[in-house]
Write a protein that holds these residues in place. Structure first.
Motif, mmCIF file in Angstrom:
data_model
loop_
_atom_site.group_PDB
_atom_site.id
_atom_site.type_symbol
_atom_site.label_atom_id
_atom_site.label_comp_id
_atom_site.label_asym_id
_atom_site.label_seq_id
_atom_site.Cartn_x
_atom_site.Cartn_y
_atom_site.Cartn_z
ATOM 1 N N LEU A 7 42.507 37.186 22.325
ATOM 2 C CA LEU A 7 42.589 38.412 23.115
ATOM 3 C C LEU A 7 42.687 38.109 24.603
ATOM 4 C CD1 LEU A 7 42.663 41.462 22.762
ATOM 5 C CD2 LEU A 7 40.183 41.509 23.038
ATOM 6 N N ALA A 8 42.007 37.058 25.051
ATOM 7 C CA ALA A 8 42.091 36.692 26.463
ATOM 8 C C ALA A 8 43.526 36.349 26.865
ATOM 9 C CB ALA A 8 41.157 35.513 26.759
ATOM 10 N N ASP A 9 44.324 35.876 25.895
ATOM 11 C CA ASP A 9 45.723 35.560 26.196
ATOM 12 C C ASP A 9 46.517 36.809 26.558
ATOM 13 O OD1 ASP A 9 45.157 32.938 25.600
ATOM 14 O OD2 ASP A 9 45.865 33.083 23.527
ATOM 15 N N THR A 17 48.496 45.745 37.896
ATOM 16 C CA THR A 17 47.945 47.092 37.883
ATOM 17 C C THR A 17 47.289 47.343 36.536
ATOM 18 O OG1 THR A 17 50.072 47.961 37.175
ATOM 19 C CG2 THR A 17 49.622 47.975 39.539
ATOM 20 N N SER A 18 46.042 46.904 36.390
ATOM 21 C CA SER A 18 45.311 47.055 35.149
ATOM 22 C C SER A 18 44.956 48.519 34.948
ATOM 23 C CB SER A 18 44.039 46.206 35.212
ATOM 24 O OG SER A 18 43.260 46.413 34.059
ATOM 25 N N ILE A 47 35.075 42.487 24.954
ATOM 26 C CA ILE A 47 36.478 42.839 25.158
ATOM 27 C C ILE A 47 36.787 42.952 26.642
ATOM 28 C CG2 ILE A 47 38.217 44.628 24.782
ATOM 29 C CD1 ILE A 47 36.941 45.152 22.072
ATOM 30 N N GLY A 48 35.865 43.549 27.407
ATOM 31 C CA GLY A 48 36.075 43.658 28.847
ATOM 32 C C GLY A 48 36.216 42.304 29.506
ATOM 33 N N ASN A 49 35.368 41.352 29.114
ATOM 34 C CA ASN A 49 35.450 40.005 29.672
ATOM 35 C C ASN A 49 36.734 39.297 29.246
ATOM 36 O OD1 ASN A 49 32.988 40.227 30.992
ATOM 37 N ND2 ASN A 49 31.817 39.360 29.291
ATOM 38 N N GLY A 52 39.435 40.973 31.213
ATOM 39 C CA GLY A 52 39.220 40.981 32.647
ATOM 40 C C GLY A 52 39.337 42.362 33.255
ATOM 41 N N VAL A 53 38.813 43.381 32.553
ATOM 42 C CA VAL A 53 38.886 44.755 33.051
ATOM 43 C C VAL A 53 37.483 45.322 33.200
ATOM 44 C CG1 VAL A 53 41.139 45.153 32.004
ATOM 45 C CG2 VAL A 53 39.076 45.735 30.714
ATOM 46 N N SER A 54 37.378 46.383 33.979
ATOM 47 C CA SER A 54 36.083 47.006 34.217
ATOM 48 C C SER A 54 35.625 47.799 33.001
ATOM 49 C CB SER A 54 36.159 47.949 35.424
ATOM 50 O OG SER A 54 36.934 49.096 35.102
#
Length: 231
Positions: A7-9, A17-18, A47-49, A52-54
């Motif tokens: 998933l990190a990929d 623009t996340s 999942i957030g980590n 890389g999203v808030s």
């Protein structure tokens, strides 16, 4: 969580623009590809980590997917991938028949742009040779997604994107994926051949029978599973 592998990929897909819409696109695709089975609890932190999203962005993405009936929020427990009912499965196939057959019926004059369909059939054959039944299911969904894309309609594609993701939730609970998917590989090839021959009437006829047979098979198996082990 094993489901988080890779998933990190997908972080690169977010671009600069996340947005919640892009996050929901990624998670929807992961559900459609079979990475998050029905009943899976989705961890905000993990999942957030990985993406890389808030937390706020992720929660908005969860809300969007809940609206699409792919996720469900359980009070004081969190967000889970939805478990379908037999009625849900019936409705999915009803929608598929209405939309997919209309797409084929509405095709103009040949030749048709069937490269995507041919690639999906080739992927299915490769998965079969490798006894990759999950991969065969994915190739089957890709075939029908490419079929819908022949309409050239962004709205139709968006509608069916969620429908196909829901369909994958049903496939997850079938205990013999080879028996479920393998017979339809040849039928995908027959539909492809009819379109390559420019015969949309034959393609629609093959597709209508295909979808009705698939509906009966999936709902039969799904009903037995529900009766044996309430979901």
């Amino acid at each position: 969580m094993a489901e988080l592998n890779g998933l990190a990929d997908d972080r690169a897909l977010l671009g600069r623009t996340s947005t919640a819409e892009r996050v929901s696109d990624i998670l929807r695709s992961r559900i459609a590809e079979g990475y998050f089975p029905p009943g899976t609890r989705l961890s905000e932190d993990s999942i957030g980590n990985a993406l890389g999203v808030s937390r706020n962005t992720l929660r908005e993405a969860f809300r969007l997917l809940t609206h699409e009936r792919l996720l469900v929020h359980q009070l004081n427990r969190g967000v889970f991938v939805r478990v379908l009912t037999v009625e849900d499965v019936e409705d999915i196939y009803r929608t598929r028949s209405l939309v997919e057959c209309a797409v084929v019926r509405g095709l103009g004059e040949p030749p048709y742009a069937v490269d995507g369909l041919a690639a999906a059939v080739a992927d299915g054959r490769r998965a079969t040779r490798e006894s990759d039944w999950k991969g065969l299911g994915t190739a089957n969904i890709h075939f029908h997604r490419e079929l819908v894309a022949l309409a050239g309609s962004a709205r139709t594609g968006e509608l069916m994107r969620s429908v196909f993701a829901e369909l994958r939730l049903a496939f997850h609970l079938v205990d013999d994926p080879r028996r479920l998917h393998e017979p339809y590989l040849a039928r995908n090839g027959q539909i492809l051949q009819a379109l390559q021959d420019g015969d949309r009437t034959e393609a629609e006829s093959l597709l209508a029978v295909y979808l009705d047979d698939s509906r009966k098979r999936v709902t039969e198996v799904y009903s037995r599973r529900v009766a044996a082990e309430p979901l």
